[in-house]
Write a protein that holds these residues in place. Structure first.
Motif, PDB file in Angstrom:
ATOM      1  N   GLU A  54      19.252  32.477  35.630  1.00 62.31           N
ATOM      2  CA  GLU A  54      19.796  32.644  36.984  1.00 62.31           C
ATOM      3  C   GLU A  54      21.309  32.810  36.944  1.00 62.31           C
ATOM      4  O   GLU A  54      22.016  32.084  36.248  1.00 62.31           O
ATOM      5  N   ARG A  55      21.775  33.798  37.684  1.00 64.19           N
ATOM      6  CA  ARG A  55      23.202  34.043  37.858  1.00 64.19           C
ATOM      7  C   ARG A  55      23.511  34.060  39.359  1.00 64.19           C
ATOM      8  O   ARG A  55      22.610  33.969  40.200  1.00 64.19           O
ATOM      9  N   GLU A  56      24.762  34.241  39.705  1.00 63.82           N
ATOM     10  CA  GLU A  56      25.136  34.272  41.118  1.00 63.82           C
ATOM     11  C   GLU A  56      24.743  35.627  41.728  1.00 63.82           C
ATOM     12  O   GLU A  56      25.305  36.669  41.383  1.00 63.82           O
ATOM     13  N   GLY A  57      23.760  35.617  42.602  1.00 63.01           N
ATOM     14  CA  GLY A  57      23.331  36.818  43.301  1.00 63.01           C
ATOM     15  C   GLY A  57      22.228  37.598  42.605  1.00 63.01           C
ATOM     16  O   GLY A  57      21.691  38.555  43.178  1.00 63.01           O
ATOM     17  N   TYR A  58      21.862  37.218  41.397  1.00 66.04           N
ATOM     18  CA  TYR A  58      20.799  37.933  40.684  1.00 66.04           C
ATOM     19  C   TYR A  58      20.248  37.039  39.573  1.00 66.04           C
ATOM     20  O   TYR A  58      20.886  36.041  39.175  1.00 66.04           O
ATOM     21  N   THR A  59      19.071  37.402  39.069  1.00 64.59           N
ATOM     22  CA  THR A  59      18.408  36.610  38.035  1.00 64.59           C
ATOM     23  C   THR A  59      17.743  37.532  37.033  1.00 64.59           C
ATOM     24  O   THR A  59      17.037  38.482  37.411  1.00 64.59           O
ATOM     25  N   PHE A  60      17.956  37.267  35.745  1.00 66.13           N
ATOM     26  CA  PHE A  60      17.247  37.994  34.696  1.00 66.13           C
ATOM     27  C   PHE A  60      15.911  37.286  34.436  1.00 66.13           C
ATOM     28  O   PHE A  60      15.882  36.080  34.144  1.00 66.13           O
ATOM     29  N   LEU A 116      26.523  46.208  39.036  1.00 60.99           N
ATOM     30  CA  LEU A 116      26.544  44.885  38.422  1.00 60.99           C
ATOM     31  C   LEU A 116      26.895  45.048  36.939  1.00 60.99           C
ATOM     32  O   LEU A 116      26.021  45.325  36.111  1.00 60.99           O
ATOM     33  N   PRO A 117      28.149  44.905  36.577  1.00 63.66           N
ATOM     34  CA  PRO A 117      28.544  45.077  35.173  1.00 63.66           C
ATOM     35  C   PRO A 117      27.749  44.196  34.213  1.00 63.66           C
ATOM     36  O   PRO A 117      27.407  44.621  33.112  1.00 63.66           O
ATOM     37  N   GLU A 118      27.434  42.970  34.639  1.00 60.76           N
ATOM     38  CA  GLU A 118      26.684  42.082  33.749  1.00 60.76           C
ATOM     39  C   GLU A 118      25.268  42.602  33.519  1.00 60.76           C
ATOM     40  O   GLU A 118      24.713  42.453  32.421  1.00 60.76           O
ATOM     41  N   ASP A 119      24.687  43.228  34.529  1.00 62.41           N
ATOM     42  CA  ASP A 119      23.353  43.810  34.347  1.00 62.41           C
ATOM     43  C   ASP A 119      23.409  44.992  33.385  1.00 62.41           C
ATOM     44  O   ASP A 119      22.483  45.186  32.583  1.00 62.41           O
ATOM     45  N   LEU A 120      24.473  45.774  33.436  1.00 62.23           N
ATOM     46  CA  LEU A 120      24.619  46.888  32.495  1.00 62.23           C
ATOM     47  C   LEU A 120      24.740  46.373  31.064  1.00 62.23           C
ATOM     48  O   LEU A 120      24.179  46.965  30.128  1.00 62.23           O
ATOM     49  N   ARG A 121      25.445  45.261  30.884  1.00 62.67           N
ATOM     50  CA  ARG A 121      25.539  44.668  29.554  1.00 62.67           C
ATOM     51  C   ARG A 121      24.178  44.139  29.100  1.00 62.67           C
ATOM     52  O   ARG A 121      23.809  44.262  27.922  1.00 62.67           O
ATOM     53  N   HIS A 122      23.438  43.564  30.038  1.00 64.85           N
ATOM     54  CA  HIS A 122      22.096  43.063  29.729  1.00 64.85           C
ATOM     55  C   HIS A 122      21.176  44.221  29.333  1.00 64.85           C
ATOM     56  O   HIS A 122      20.403  44.115  28.369  1.00 64.85           O
ATOM     57  N   PHE A 123      21.259  45.325  30.066  1.00 61.08           N
ATOM     58  CA  PHE A 123      20.462  46.511  29.757  1.00 61.08           C
ATOM     59  C   PHE A 123      20.760  47.002  28.337  1.00 61.08           C
ATOM     60  O   PHE A 123      19.841  47.321  27.571  1.00 61.08           O
ATOM     61  N   LYS A 124      22.030  47.037  27.989  1.00 57.87           N
ATOM     62  CA  LYS A 124      22.421  47.471  26.645  1.00 57.87           C
ATOM     63  C   LYS A 124      21.857  46.533  25.590  1.00 57.87           C
ATOM     64  O   LYS A 124      21.319  46.970  24.558  1.00 57.87           O
ATOM     65  N   GLU A 125      21.932  45.245  25.847  1.00 59.40           N
ATOM     66  CA  GLU A 125      21.443  44.256  24.885  1.00 59.40           C
ATOM     67  C   GLU A 125      19.933  44.394  24.676  1.00 59.40           C
ATOM     68  O   GLU A 125      19.443  44.306  23.548  1.00 59.40           O
ATOM     69  N   VAL A 126      19.191  44.619  25.755  1.00 55.40           N
ATOM     70  CA  VAL A 126      17.732  44.709  25.668  1.00 55.40           C
ATOM     71  C   VAL A 126      17.294  45.969  24.929  1.00 55.40           C
ATOM     72  O   VAL A 126      16.376  45.934  24.100  1.00 55.40           O
ATOM     73  N   SER A 149       3.318  46.022  28.241  1.00 53.68           N
ATOM     74  CA  SER A 149       3.093  44.676  27.720  1.00 53.68           C
ATOM     75  C   SER A 149       4.157  43.695  28.197  1.00 53.68           C
ATOM     76  O   SER A 149       3.922  42.489  28.206  1.00 53.68           O
ATOM     77  N   ARG A 150       5.344  44.231  28.586  1.00 53.05           N
ATOM     78  CA  ARG A 150       6.462  43.360  28.934  1.00 53.05           C
ATOM     79  C   ARG A 150       7.290  44.000  30.033  1.00 53.05           C
ATOM     80  O   ARG A 150       7.400  45.228  30.102  1.00 53.05           O
ATOM     81  N   LEU A 151       7.873  43.172  30.879  1.00 56.86           N
ATOM     82  CA  LEU A 151       8.826  43.616  31.899  1.00 56.86           C
ATOM     83  C   LEU A 151      10.131  42.848  31.700  1.00 56.86           C
ATOM     84  O   LEU A 151      10.113  41.628  31.516  1.00 56.86           O
ATOM     85  N   GLU A 152      11.247  43.564  31.733  1.00 54.02           N
ATOM     86  CA  GLU A 152      12.561  42.941  31.728  1.00 54.02           C
ATOM     87  C   GLU A 152      13.215  43.309  33.055  1.00 54.02           C
ATOM     88  O   GLU A 152      13.710  44.428  33.229  1.00 54.02           O
ATOM     89  N   ILE A 153      13.202  42.374  34.005  1.00 51.15           N
ATOM     90  CA  ILE A 153      13.597  42.663  35.385  1.00 51.15           C
ATOM     91  C   ILE A 153      14.829  41.857  35.770  1.00 51.15           C
ATOM     92  O   ILE A 153      14.889  40.637  35.536  1.00 51.15           O
ATOM     93  N   THR A 154      15.802  42.548  36.355  1.00 51.46           N
ATOM     94  CA  THR A 154      16.920  41.881  37.015  1.00 51.46           C
ATOM     95  C   THR A 154      16.604  41.841  38.499  1.00 51.46           C
ATOM     96  O   THR A 154      16.565  42.883  39.162  1.00 51.46           O
ATOM     97  N   HIS A 155      16.311  40.649  39.005  1.00 49.92           N
ATOM     98  CA  HIS A 155      16.027  40.486  40.432  1.00 49.92           C
ATOM     99  C   HIS A 155      17.348  40.297  41.171  1.00 49.92           C
ATOM    100  O   HIS A 155      18.050  39.297  40.970  1.00 49.92           O
ATOM    101  N   VAL A 156      17.687  41.280  42.022  1.00 55.88           N
ATOM    102  CA  VAL A 156      18.944  41.242  42.772  1.00 55.88           C
ATOM    103  C   VAL A 156      18.646  40.734  44.171  1.00 55.88           C
ATOM    104  O   VAL A 156      17.715  41.214  44.842  1.00 55.88           O
TER     105      VAL A 156
END
Length: 346
Positions: free
Chosen positions: A331-337, A215-225, A299-306
């Motif tokens: 919410e995105r198509e097929g997954y949610t941050f 999921l390229p968008e998840d990789l970008r999200h991971f980098k941002e976080v 203290s925090r979770l950053e989860i991409t639910h696929v």
């Protein structure tokens, strides 16, 4: 400059005045850190001498101890036992580890230290500056010490046990810049863990040494976080990434004591990794075993639910709805941050 106070067996040395310790604004306390937490005390010998190039400090290279091995540490250190004064423990440890007697020393600082691993304990470390000893220091316990060496205070080796480096650098600043060593140093209390993961509907996170999806968008999200932060990961997660990611520190946990890689800071246990990571927010990014060890501390979770349930070998721990509250959803198509905060820390 005040004269060092001689150490007498059984007689504690009075604390000298020092500069104020830096104080941080109060933050919510993790539920597992509430209550009367046992306080373990230890004494540290900061043994110094004058040299042509400036003040030097005696450091030992730890080995065979099972914790922070291959890291440089103060010349001698040990727990305060049997309700002794820290000065008595200091003299004992210097004699047992270095085969010399303390002639004069004075209290340098006290560090109160917290940590998330071993969460039912905190530590009080009494650092003494030892100015005079009788005898020549030598390695008395070769099963615990690989090397013993004098280092310039202004040119410490790279791998000094992190909380001890804080004190040694403060002493160097006092000697070179006239900045007083604080009488009290608070260390480790600002560390907060954030777990970052992409998980399937069945909590799957890994298969065949990699992720079950791309999921390229998840990789970008991971980098941002994680950008600008400190990441802690296991060796398999490092291997799946294949390199150090730019803009972040990376601490890798491995049982292989010969392993190293460009851009990786190596630790051999989770406790070591969190000590190396230091204060501030630490991002735990895998794998499954490390997630399982840290989710109760986070203290925090950053989860991409696929929205798939693939076959997998590695799974993320259960996210207990009584412990975690959703604070953001994208919410995105097929997954949610989704961002979660621990209940009680909002």
């Amino acid at each position: 400059m005040s004269r060092p106070t001689p150490l007498r067996p059984g007689e504690p040395t009075p604390l000298r005045p020092g500069g104020p310790a830096p104080l941080r604004p109060g933050r919510p306390v993790h539920p597992d850190l509430r209550g009367r937490i046992p306080l373990l005390a230890a004494a540290y010998a900061v043994i110094t001498r004058d040299a042509p190039g400036g003040r030097e400090v005696l450091l030992q290279l730890r080995e065979g101890t099972g914790f922070m091995d291959q890291w440089w540490a103060c010349g001698a250190a040990g727990h305060v036992e049997d309700a002794q004064a820290p000065s008595v423990a200091l003299a004992r440890e210097v004699r047992e580890e270095l085969g010399v007697d303390v002639v004069s020393a004075h209290p340098l600082t006290t560090m109160q230290r917290g940590g998330l691993v071993g969460r039912r304990e905190q530590r009080a470390d009494f650092f003494f500056q030892v100015d005079a000893i009788e005898g020549e220091p030598r390695i008395v316990e070769p099963d615990k010490t690989a090397d013993l060496r004098w280092w310039p205070l202004t040119e410490l080796p790279d791998r000094v046990v992190p909380h001890e480096r804080v004190v040694l650098e403060a002493l160097a600043a006092q000697l070179t810049q006239g900045v007083p060593v604080p009488a009290l140093i608070e260390h480790g209390f600002a560390q907060r863990l954030t777990l970052v993961a992409a998980i399937g509907a069945n909590r799957a996170i890994g298969v065949d040494g990699g992720m079950p999806w791309h999921l390229p968008e998840d990789l970008r999200h991971f980098k941002e976080v994680t950008m600008g932060g400190v990441m802690v990961m296991g060796r398999r997660t490092w291997d799946s990434i294949g390199r150090a990611l730019p803009g972040r520190r990376t601490v890798v946990i491995t049982s292989d004591r010969s392993w190293s890689a460009p851009g990786a800071e190596v630790a051999h246990s989770l406790a070591e990794a969190l000590l190396v990571a230091g204060d501030g927010e630490v991002f735990v990014v895998g794998g499954g075993e490390i997630y399982a060890q840290t989710i109760e501390l986070a203290s925090r979770l950053e989860i991409t639910h696929v929205e798939v349930s693939p076959e997998a070998e590695v799974f993320f721990p259960e996210i207990d709805p009584e412990a975690w509250r959703e604070v953001r959803r994208d919410e995105r198509e097929g997954y949610t941050f989704v961002s979660y905060a621990r209940v009680g820390e909002l």
